[in-house]
Design a protein around this motif. Structure first.
Motif, mmCIF file in Angstrom:
data_model
loop_
_atom_site.group_PDB
_atom_site.id
_atom_site.type_symbol
_atom_site.label_atom_id
_atom_site.label_comp_id
_atom_site.label_asym_id
_atom_site.label_seq_id
_atom_site.Cartn_x
_atom_site.Cartn_y
_atom_site.Cartn_z
ATOM 1 N N LYS A 106 0.828 -1.213 0.000
ATOM 2 C CA LYS A 106 0.000 0.000 0.000
ATOM 3 C C LYS A 106 0.859 1.260 0.000
ATOM 4 N N LYS A 107 0.201 2.400 -0.220
ATOM 5 C CA LYS A 107 0.927 3.673 -0.330
ATOM 6 C C LYS A 107 1.677 4.057 0.935
ATOM 7 N N ASP A 108 1.246 3.534 2.072
ATOM 8 C CA ASP A 108 1.944 3.849 3.324
ATOM 9 C C ASP A 108 3.134 2.918 3.562
ATOM 10 N N GLY A 109 3.387 2.022 2.604
ATOM 11 C CA GLY A 109 4.517 1.116 2.717
ATOM 12 C C GLY A 109 4.206 -0.203 3.391
ATOM 13 N N GLU A 110 2.961 -0.364 3.850
ATOM 14 C CA GLU A 110 2.570 -1.598 4.529
ATOM 15 C C GLU A 110 2.123 -2.647 3.513
ATOM 16 N N PHE A 111 2.403 -3.914 3.832
ATOM 17 C CA PHE A 111 1.945 -5.015 2.985
ATOM 18 C C PHE A 111 0.430 -5.001 2.893
ATOM 19 N N GLY A 112 -0.096 -5.197 1.681
ATOM 20 C CA GLY A 112 -1.541 -5.153 1.499
ATOM 21 C C GLY A 112 -2.165 -6.484 1.123
ATOM 22 N N ASP A 113 -1.564 -7.183 0.132
ATOM 23 C CA ASP A 113 -2.154 -8.422 -0.365
ATOM 24 C C ASP A 113 -1.116 -9.143 -1.219
ATOM 25 N N PHE A 114 -1.436 -10.362 -1.619
ATOM 26 C CA PHE A 114 -0.554 -11.069 -2.547
ATOM 27 C C PHE A 114 -1.394 -11.743 -3.616
ATOM 28 N N PHE A 115 -0.783 -11.947 -4.775
ATOM 29 C CA PHE A 115 -1.494 -12.463 -5.937
ATOM 30 C C PHE A 115 -0.704 -13.638 -6.501
ATOM 31 N N THR A 116 -1.323 -14.811 -6.536
ATOM 32 C CA THR A 116 -0.633 -16.026 -6.954
ATOM 33 C C THR A 116 -0.577 -16.148 -8.467
ATOM 34 N N GLN A 117 0.232 -17.098 -8.915
ATOM 35 C CA GLN A 117 0.420 -17.328 -10.344
ATOM 36 C C GLN A 117 -0.891 -17.685 -11.047
ATOM 37 N N SER A 118 -1.784 -18.368 -10.356
ATOM 38 C CA SER A 118 -3.027 -18.831 -10.976
ATOM 39 C C SER A 118 -4.070 -17.719 -11.147
ATOM 40 N N MET A 119 -3.866 -16.573 -10.488
ATOM 41 C CA MET A 119 -4.858 -15.499 -10.560
ATOM 42 C C MET A 119 -4.807 -14.788 -11.905
ATOM 43 N N LYS A 120 -5.985 -14.468 -12.418
ATOM 44 C CA LYS A 120 -6.080 -13.768 -13.695
ATOM 45 C C LYS A 120 -6.016 -12.257 -13.479
ATOM 46 N N LYS A 121 -5.728 -11.546 -14.560
ATOM 47 C CA LYS A 121 -5.554 -10.097 -14.505
ATOM 48 C C LYS A 121 -6.737 -9.405 -13.841
ATOM 49 N N GLY A 122 -7.965 -9.727 -14.257
ATOM 50 C CA GLY A 122 -9.144 -9.055 -13.715
ATOM 51 C C GLY A 122 -9.297 -9.241 -12.220
ATOM 52 N N ASP A 123 -8.996 -10.448 -11.743
ATOM 53 C CA ASP A 123 -9.096 -10.725 -10.306
ATOM 54 C C ASP A 123 -8.043 -9.954 -9.520
ATOM 55 N N ILE A 124 -6.851 -9.837 -10.092
ATOM 56 C CA ILE A 124 -5.786 -9.084 -9.421
ATOM 57 C C ILE A 124 -6.168 -7.614 -9.312
ATOM 58 N N VAL A 125 -6.696 -7.049 -10.398
ATOM 59 C CA VAL A 125 -7.091 -5.639 -10.391
ATOM 60 C C VAL A 125 -8.174 -5.389 -9.345
ATOM 61 N N LYS A 126 -9.136 -6.310 -9.231
ATOM 62 C CA LYS A 126 -10.198 -6.175 -8.214
ATOM 63 C C LYS A 126 -9.600 -6.162 -6.807
ATOM 64 N N LYS A 127 -8.652 -7.077 -6.565
ATOM 65 C CA LYS A 127 -8.034 -7.147 -5.236
ATOM 66 C C LYS A 127 -7.188 -5.915 -4.951
ATOM 67 N N ILE A 128 -6.564 -5.363 -5.976
ATOM 68 C CA ILE A 128 -5.780 -4.138 -5.787
ATOM 69 C C ILE A 128 -6.715 -2.988 -5.396
ATOM 70 N N LYS A 129 -7.856 -2.895 -6.075
ATOM 71 C CA LYS A 129 -8.838 -1.846 -5.741
ATOM 72 C C LYS A 129 -9.303 -1.993 -4.299
ATOM 73 N N ALA A 130 -9.578 -3.235 -3.887
ATOM 74 C CA ALA A 130 -10.018 -3.471 -2.510
ATOM 75 C C ALA A 130 -8.896 -3.152 -1.523
ATOM 76 N N MET A 131 -7.679 -3.408 -1.912
ATOM 77 C CA MET A 131 -6.524 -3.186 -1.042
ATOM 78 C C MET A 131 -6.315 -1.702 -0.750
ATOM 79 N N ILE A 132 -6.588 -0.848 -1.735
ATOM 80 C CA ILE A 132 -6.285 0.577 -1.565
ATOM 81 C C ILE A 132 -7.495 1.379 -1.126
ATOM 82 N N GLU A 133 -8.666 0.763 -1.070
ATOM 83 C CA GLU A 133 -9.865 1.508 -0.656
ATOM 84 C C GLU A 133 -10.016 1.517 0.867
#
Length: 198
Positions: free
Chosen positions: A171-198
């Motif tokens: 995250k922007k504050d430097g703290e760990f937010g989430d991780f995304f595995t090899q099996s995850m697709k682009k759309g799912d990663i983007v959704k998790k990133i949005k949830a991570m920063i909201e």
């Protein structure tokens, strides 16, 4: 009367068994995460673009997507970097600003500043490539619990490096937010990133 009592008892037991099995199935399918993984921390590496030392503090205010890999990787790293490139594009087109990819080498012996400057030309310009001494890389890998194992060298000195295949979200504050595995697709990663920063 006895037959009626038996039928009611049998019905009750059957209903209980069906309901109980349904509850077990529902409970087993739920995954609950409690707390945040203790990943991340202070690190120092070399930015291959500038040739200068950088630290985690230099990237505060940006969402970071960290990937650990190596330039001599024949297939998995290029595939993951292409996925990371498309994730960065999707994030930017979705209005997520101040997002950057960080490629951290797990093979500092071969991934010099010059070699990574050439390697980066094949991928998204918003990915920064970092290298350093073996000790610096080891420390960075330990902070994110990254598995690294160098395979035996061939007669011509070539070798592979086995490593964790994960993209880490910071995250922007430097703290760990989430991780995304090899099996995850682009759309799912983007959704998790949005949830991570909201």
């Amino acid at each position: 009367m006895l037959a009626l009592t038996s039928a009611i008892a049998f019905g009750s037991v059957s209903y209980y068994n069906i309901t109980h099995a349904d509850k077990l199935t529902t409970t087993a399918s739920k995954v609950t995460t409690v707390g945040t993984a203790l990943l991340g921390g202070d690190w120092t590496l070399v930015d291959t673009e500038s040739g200068k030392f950088v630290t985690n503090e230099d990237y505060k205010g940006e969402v970071l997507l960290l990937y650990f890999g190596f330039a001599h990787c024949p297939d998995i790293c290029p595939s993951e970097l292409r996925k990371l490139s498309s994730v960065l594009e999707e994030c930017k087109s979705s209005g997520i600003s101040n997002i950057r990819g960080l490629f951290v080498t797990v093979d500092p012996a071969r991934d010099s500043v010059d070699n990574l400057r050439k390697y980066k030309l094949d991928f998204h310009p918003s990915i920064t490539y970092l290298t350093g001494t073996p000790e610096m890389i080891k420390r960075m890998a330990k902070l994110y619990r990254v598995y690294i194992s160098k395979a035996d060298e061939t007669e011509d000195g070539d070798y592979l490096v086995d490593h964790s295949i994960v993209i880490y979200g910071v995250k922007k504050d430097g703290e760990f937010g989430d991780f995304f595995t090899q099996s995850m697709k682009k759309g799912d990663i983007v959704k998790k990133i949005k949830a991570m920063i909201e």
